[in-house]
Write a protein that holds these residues in place. Structure first.
Motif: not given
Lengths: 477, 388
Positions: A305-310
């Motif tokens: 999930q950390e790779m998805i833009p905020s």
């Protein structure tokens, strides 16, 4: 086979033919008495051109004088193409091929008259390979028409058309076509070797031959290409490939088939090279999209999930709030629904086909999202993927993409990016190990052939590298 | 056997990742901003976790009646335990990878910072750039404030800091938690921008005289520097800009050059290069050679602008900037605060020795400003006419 010479009398021979076929209704024996000689014209009513038969054979024989003729003289009496066969071994086969057979009571040989029916579908535009610019004609189920379509495009004495008969039961006529001097000898020999080894009873479609001669059956990637466009076959013959045309199907096979070939549409060559190159790149991109994106989506939303833009992550989080299933199950459900709709859409009668699209749009689009079964993002991913899958010019390669998609989906859903990358490596190694009739499947990338790269991701204009046959095809590995 | 060895990498991969690692988005609570202060009475860390409520703003049917964030508070002697305690209030996984902002209380000490950065640096999810600032007001007030515009406070502060850096003092740099740790161990001090939250209920615009803003609810006002066994030092916005100038990170700095009180020229200093040179040791002497370009912005001087006047302006500007830098140096030396890390390349010196050496060091500045854009108001012939 029959040996009529030993059976003696004329009537016994007729009786024997009747019994060999089980006395079918459409087997006609036309017996004419000519002086002291009895003559029989035998044919299958369902396989011959009746008008031609009556005008060119029956009437001519009836109109001839009562003199005794030798069998070979009848070849001049009839006006259709005729030939004399000394042995009766192939008599039954000739009848099945739509010939009219003439036998005489004073001879054990027979004459065949070619009155085979040319009835069948007219030449119509292809329905499976659509193009906007360029020839629209497609092959038909009749082999002679297909040969005509090919000859019309390659008026060259070096065009070879070698006839074979395959299928222990169906005795299907198959034509192997290539251009002498252009197609590498190793490939031609390989094709004949494999075709001669085919030992199957039934051949109703070229796929059956494809399955019998393919390099590796346990592979998702097609190593034999098929098309129903004569122009495509012609261009491949000119590139040094070998084509296999089969009686009864409009789909011709061409070998060797390489990975890049499945991204090439005939239209690429009928329009400007820059437009064609752009479309070629688009096809490669959509293949990657169609294969990887559902897996990437599931891996991203489940593991990375950390790779998805905020902002996108917040949006996904808002959509997934209160949904019962994890992303993987959601995507699998949607993919399943879509595959069912697609299959139903293909099989359903055209009249009610539109119902499928309405139901599909409702089920996939609004209802499922509103009912809280799946998130809107999943609908977008699956529908875009489905559309991307249709961009592939070759249907069989599109199916490869579909199957790989499920593989990557499961790998992404269970092992995240690690799984996807691992599967990608497996697929890459496998495809690099594939060969199509002795030519590496990933030619011209592996082995690298810089000159042939002009017609892979892009298509450079012909006059930049003039009249050169792809070198990779001729390379014997 | 060959097949088994070929499958071995697959089994190894199973050890790296698998179904047991999965965490669906719906099982996460996304922490947008972290606030940390210390309860002096109990000596406990107070951690404020501002978590995102995505349904309030990330859907088409926005629920404007609900807040875009919720704030959870937790207390413990150790930060890790405080976060664990906070997770008892939220039945989901606290997700730190999208944390935008770390807001520190101004009364924290540098030893507390060590614990904070140690905790954040060890957390594998907080490796992304997190902007850090010091709140000049108690966190119990600021962490519960919402932006006037309906976006996340942490994100708002993050973007505001980036924008203010772009338009004023420093060039835009994304800081990682790791950078703070490195600065602390290299220079023995830490420097963060300071932020004040404006009073939502202010009826007048008086506050605009102090902090130049007309929108939003928070304003960056200089910086706060920490070092061991010393009170935090507050730097003004201009001092922060001068610090960035010496660190070669200045974007632009407005400079007023005045002949007297009534008339002044206004310059925009930018494109600066600062070169440090160690002139001597025992006593330590450092020289800074600074070259800058300047844009002429405006003038209250009514005389015609001539080439000579520009030369005078440049000379004045050089003196003015040198004076400002000397003032900053005096302030830092008085506080024994080696923000520039001048003594970080002397590993044999103890921290106390470094501080005292910095206090007694001589720092000189040689500034050369070139005005290279004056717009269209120059009259280059005026000098010649005067001579005639």
């Amino acid at each position: 086979m029959l040996n009529m010479r030993k059976k003696g009398s004329f009537h016994k021979r007729i009786e024997h033919i009747k019994q060999a076929f089980g006395q079918p209704e459409d087997l006609i024996f036309h017996i004419v008495e000519k002086g002291s000689v009895s003559l029989a014209i035998i044919y299958f009513k369902s396989l011959v051109e009746q008008v031609e038969l009556k005008r060119g054979v029956v009437k001519k024989i009836q109109a001839s004088s009562e003199d005794d003729y030798f069998l070979d003289e009848y070849m001049n009496i009839v006006t259709t193409p005729a030939s004399l066969k000394e042995s009766s071994d192939e008599l039954l086969n000739d009848l099945l091929e739509g010939m009219a057979v003439i036998i005489l009571s004073n001879s054990n040989a027979y004459v065949i008259c070619d009155v085979s029916s040319t009835e069948g579908r007219d030449i119509v535009p292809s329905e499976t390979e659509i193009n906007i610019r360029g020839p629209h004609e497609a092959f038909t189920e009749r082999l002679d028409k297909n040969i005509g379509l090919l000859r019309m495009r390659i008026r060259n004495p070096n065009l070879r058309l070698v006839s074979l008969q395959l299928g222990n039961v169906t005795k299907t006529k198959v034509i192997v076509s290539y251009i002498e001097g252009t197609a590498p000898k190793e490939i031609i020999d390989e094709v004949f070797t494999r075709l001669n080894q085919v030992d199957i009873n039934i051949i109703l479609e070229s796929q059956m031959i494809e399955e019998a001669i393919v390099d590796k059956q346990a592979s998702l990637f097609p190593t034999i290409s098929n098309t129903e466009l004569p122009a495509k076959v012609a261009s491949r013959l000119i590139e040094g490939r070998v084509a296999i045309l089969t009686e009864g199907t409009p789909f011709a096979l061409t070998v060797p088939a390489l990975f890049t070939e499945f991204f090439q549409a005939p239209e690429d060559y009928y329009q400007r090279w820059d437009i064609a190159s752009l479309l070629r790149l688009l096809r490669f991109t959509t293949f990657i999209w169609g294969t990887l994106v559902p897996g990437l989506f599931v891996a991203l939303t489940t593991y990375h999930q950390e790779m998805i833009p905020s902002l996108l992550l917040y949006s996904f989080a808002a959509q997934r709030e209160g949904l019962p299933y994890p992303s993987l199950v959601e995507v699998l459900i949607m993919e399943f629904i879509f595959e069912v709709l697609r299959e139903a859409g293909v099989r359903m009668p055209v009249a009610i086909g539109s119902a499928i699209s309405i139901v599909g749009a409702l089920v996939l689009g609004q209802a499922a999202v509103q009912a809280g079964l799946i998130s809107a993002a999943v609908v977008i991913v699956v529908s875009l993927t489905a559309v991307a899958n249709f961009v592939s010019p070759a249907y069989n390669f599109g199916v490869t993409g579909r199957i790989l998609r499920f593989g990557f989906l499961l790998a992404g859903g269970t092992l995240g990016f690690y799984g996807m990358f691992f599967l990608f490596l497996v697929v890459l190694i496998h495809s690099a190990s594939l060969q199509s009739f002795g030519v590496s499947y990933l030619t011209p990338f592996a082995p690298l052939n810089l000159r042939d790269l002009r017609d892979t991701f892009v298509r450079l204009p012909d006059n930049w590298v003039k009249n050169q046959i792809p070198k990779g095809i001729g390379r014997k590995e | 056997m060959r097949k088994i060895s070929a499958l071995l990498p697959l089994f190894l991969i199973l050890l790296l990742s698998g179904c047991w690692d999965q965490g669906d988005i719906s099982e996460l609570v996304i922490v947008d901003m972290i606030g940390i202060e210390k309860d002096k009475n109990t000596d406990e860390f107070v951690i404020y976790l501002q978590i995102v409520n995505p349904t309030s703003f990330a859907t088409q049917e926005k629920r404007i009646d609900s807040s875009p964030v919720y704030t959870f508070v937790s207390k413990h002697k150790s930060l890790k335990a405080a976060v664990d305690k906070a997770s008892l209030q939220v039945p989901r996984h606290l997700f730190f990878a999208k944390t935008n902002f770390l807001l520190l209380s101004s009364d924290l000490e540098i030893s507390d910072m060590e614990e904070i950065f140690n905790f954040l640096d060890r957390n594998s999810e907080t490796r992304a750039p997190i902007q850090t600032a010091v709140s000049l007001q108690p966190l119990s007030e600021t962490m519960f404030r919402l932006t006037k515009i309906n976006i996340l406070p942490g994100q708002w502060l993050f973007e505001n800091l980036q924008a203010s850096k772009r338009h004023f003092s420093a060039t835009v740099l994304k800081y990682r938690v790791r950078d703070n740790v490195e600065k602390y161990y290299r220079d023995g001090n830490l420097l963060f921008p300071a932020v004040v939250f404006l009073d939502d209920n202010a009826q007048t615009t008086d506050f605009l005289n102090e902090v130049d803003t007309s929108s939003g609810h928070a304003q960056f006002v200089g910086g706060v520097a920490y070092q061991k066994n010393a009170e935090p030092v507050l730097l003004s916005e201009e001092e922060m800009a001068l610090y960035n100038l010496l660190k070669n990170q200045l974007n632009q700095l407005p400079l007023t050059v005045s002949k007297d009180e009534e008339v002044a020229h206004f310059l925009d200093i930018n494109r600066c290069k600062s070169k440090k040179k160690t002139i001597g040791e025992n006593p330590y002497r450092f020289g800074f050679r600074i070259t800058c370009k300047a844009d002429f912005l405006n003038s209250k001087v009514t005389d015609t602008l001539t080439l000579k006047a520009i030369e005078e302006m440049e000379s004045e500007a050089n003196k003015s900037l040198e004076a400002k830098l000397s003032e900053l140096t005096d302030k830092l030396q008085e506080e024994e605060l080696d923000l520039l890390g001048l003594f970080s390349r002397y590993p044999s010196m103890s921290k106390m020795e470094k501080r005292s050496a910095f206090k007694n060091a001589t720092l000189t500045y040689d500034v050369k400003i070139t005005v290279n854009d004056v717009g269209n108001i120059i009259d280059s012939y005026s000098d010649e006419e005067e001579q005639e």
